[in-house]
Design a protein around this motif. Structure first.
Motif, PDB file in Angstrom:
ATOM      1  N   PHE A 107       4.126 -17.109 -26.969  1.00 34.67           N
ATOM      2  CA  PHE A 107       4.480 -17.815 -25.733  1.00 34.67           C
ATOM      3  C   PHE A 107       3.478 -17.504 -24.629  1.00 34.67           C
ATOM      4  CE2 PHE A 107       6.635 -18.603 -21.756  1.00 34.67           C
ATOM      5  CZ  PHE A 107       7.413 -19.733 -21.994  1.00 34.67           C
ATOM      6  N   CYS A 155      13.558 -19.588 -22.787  1.00 34.18           N
ATOM      7  CA  CYS A 155      12.246 -19.753 -22.157  1.00 34.18           C
ATOM      8  C   CYS A 155      12.118 -18.883 -20.908  1.00 34.18           C
ATOM      9  CB  CYS A 155      11.985 -21.220 -21.816  1.00 34.18           C
ATOM     10  SG  CYS A 155      13.130 -21.927 -20.613  1.00 34.18           S
ATOM     11  N   HIS A 173      11.244 -15.459 -22.112  1.00 33.40           N
ATOM     12  CA  HIS A 173       9.834 -15.411 -22.500  1.00 33.40           C
ATOM     13  C   HIS A 173       8.925 -15.374 -21.265  1.00 33.40           C
ATOM     14  CE1 HIS A 173      11.356 -15.985 -26.431  1.00 33.40           C
ATOM     15  NE2 HIS A 173      11.443 -17.294 -26.411  1.00 33.40           N
TER      16      HIS A 173
END
Length: 298
Positions: free
Chosen positions: A180, A240, A243
């Motif tokens: 990521f 997300c 991350h």
């Protein structure tokens, strides 16, 4: 001992009567006052969470365990239970709903993160292998990987010839975070890798990245990241967002390491704990936002 006695007396007796008195003076229950007097974010949501958790009412406490698709119903139940007049406080329902999205979302996020941590990297899984090879291509675009098992992996900070052994502690979560960061902040990831490969100040890029994933995971599990997510996500935090937090840690740790100029990688644990302490001190600030300030490719 005195502190424990005071806490018991306050939570068992004084808090109830204090809330009763203030409600009769202001005409608003504790949740209404929180939702109207505090700004959106950690200041409001942490107080709402405490109020719900400390309540003797099962409906209020139960809202903390509700599913996302049931939260609106929970808010309606609370409004009914507390005899709140929506026409007199039109913003209450929306504000409480957002608080509950953040509170229950944090718990759901931990479950999702935990599932990835428990998922073992499997070299026979095509998706896992593709992700690992993608990491190499993102970080070393001009260098061809000679074979799947090779000493070249050491160039991006893995310990042995086969990276799969390094994912044991954090499972697939460690790899996903590395990819990521490399995919969304490619230039910065390569910059960090160049620092990690410095002949004097270098460190194992991938291994340290997995270590920082463990740091992020531990902070999430302890609840320490609540202020950060409550301030940065107006609703339900998703994977997300976790991350993105890792990206912040990876980038800021590199800056910290370079500035500290450690004598040797042998002192890594000492500097890791110092960095961890700095992060935890930031999280004590109700307005904290551990957000990477550099622009993402996406």
């Amino acid at each position: 001992m005195l502190g424990y006695i005071w806490h018991y007396v306050y939570t068992s007796f004084l808090r109830y009567w204090l809330k009763w008195l203030i409600r009769h003076v202001t005409g608003k229950c504790e949740l209404q006052r929180i939702c109207s007097e505090y700004r959106p974010g950690a200041s409001r949501t942490t107080k709402a969470e405490y109020s719900l958790r400390a309540s003797k009412n099962k409906i209020l406490r139960g809202a903390l365990e509700s599913r996302k698709d049931n939260l609106e119903h929970c808010v309606d139940q609370i409004i009914k239970e507390k005899n709140i007049k929506p026409q007199k406080d039109p913003q209450f329902k929306e504000n409480l709903h957002i608080c509950l999205l953040q509170i229950t979302g944090y718990s759901s996020l931990f479950i999702s993160v935990e599932d990835l941590r428990k998922e073992v990297f499997n070299s026979e899984n095509a998706e896992h292998e593709a992700m690992l090879l993608k990491l190499w291509d993102l970080l070393m675009p001009t260098v061809k990987l000679e074979s799947r098992i090779t000493k070249q992996w050491g160039d991006i900070g893995f310990q042995g010839d086969d990276p799969k052994t390094d994912f044991r502690g954090m499972g697939l979560l460690g790899l996903i975070n590395l990819v990521f960061f490399s995919e969304n902040y490619t230039d910065k990831a390569r910059q960090v890798l160049s620092h990690a490969n410095h002949p004097k100040l270098g460190y194992s890029y991938a291994i340290v990245g997995i270590n920082l994933t463990e740091m992020a995971y531990s902070l999430l599990r302890s609840g320490a990241l609540k202020p950060h997510f409550y301030n940065t996500v107006l609703g339900t935090p998703e994977l997300c967002h976790f991350h993105q937090l890792y990206c912040y840690l990876a980038y800021e740790f590199d800056k910290f390491w370079v500035a500290e100029e450690p004598e040797s990688i042998m002192h890594f644990n000492q500097y890791r704990e110092k960095f961890h302490t700095i992060v935890k001190s930031h999280l004590q600030d109700p307005s904290v936002s551990l957000t990477l300030t550099v622009l993402s490719k996406n």
